[in-house]
Design a protein around this motif. Structure first.
Motif: not given
Length: 224
Positions: A96-101, A108-110
């Motif tokens: 359901h979810f992942y996040s990364l730089t 650098i953003s996200h």
């Protein structure tokens, strides 16, 4: 790119529907000299949560619709998108979810990806967050369309993969010379200009930035 399946919608049909298939949002806040922006794109695909998760995490499938992605694709690992961004995977909660730089051109953003069940299939929501100098020249020149149109083209590739059974163009520079592709870019730029105006950017400034974004993606010289 894979061979089209005659039982599925064609790429032309997917392209004609794609601009309206995506919900776009933009939030802009300014704190002192820093501007925080959050761009959101969301689309429902006729598939399952598990299949959509795999399409967005399996490097074999990512290459079909997005780009070649290499590295350690797990929590805390480093990734590299061929010819584009690199970064670190900060969170991962399958399916359901992942996040990364998102590390690109010295900044650098996200990016966060959320996948959920929805009427008609599974819904992907992509959130791209950035903090930078308020009224930075690049933002004033192009606004949210600089990244927004790029994400729109990526989601088109995902739609081709999941709906038409094909994928990303083999040569994006050649693809964008076609009349339907150019119209898609213009529509995407316009929608991001409208989102920018809704988020508080003066309308004339938002429209001008959208026009410059269109010119950038279509390889056209600026008109001003």
């Amino acid at each position: 790119m894979t061979t089209p399946d005659s039982s599925r919608p064609t790429e032309d049909q997917v392209l004609a529907a794609q601009a309206d298939a995506v919900d776009r949002g933009l939030n802009i806040t300014v704190e002192g000299d820093t501007q925080h922006t959050v761009q959101t794109l969301s689309q429902t695909y006729p598939t399952t949560v598990s299949d959509l998760w795999e399409a967005c995490t399996d490097p074999v499938r990512l290459e079909r619709w997005f780009a070649p992605v290499s590295g350690d694709l797990e929590l805390g690992g480093r990734y590299q998108i061929e010819g584009n961004a690199s970064g670190t995977i900060e969170n991962c909660e399958p399916p359901h979810f992942y996040s990364l730089t998102w590390e690109f051109a010295g900044g650098i953003s996200h990016v966060a990806i959320r996948i959920a069940e929805a009427d008609g299939g599974a819904r992907l929501t992509l959130e791209h967050s950035h903090a930078g100098e308020a009224n930075a020249d690049f933002w004033v020149q192009f606004g949210p369309g600089a990244t927004g149109v790029g994400w729109d083209i990526s989601l088109l590739g995902l739609a081709n993969h999941l709906v038409a059974g094909t994928g990303r163009p083999e040569d994006e520079n050649e693809w964008v010379t076609s009349a339907p592709a150019q119209e898609f870019v213009r529509t995407s730029s316009t929608r991001w200009g409208e989102a920018s105006a809704a988020a508080g950017t003066p309308v004339d400034q938002a429209r001008a930035a959208a026009e410059r974004t269109t010119g950038f993606y279509l390889g056209q010289p600026p008109t001003e």
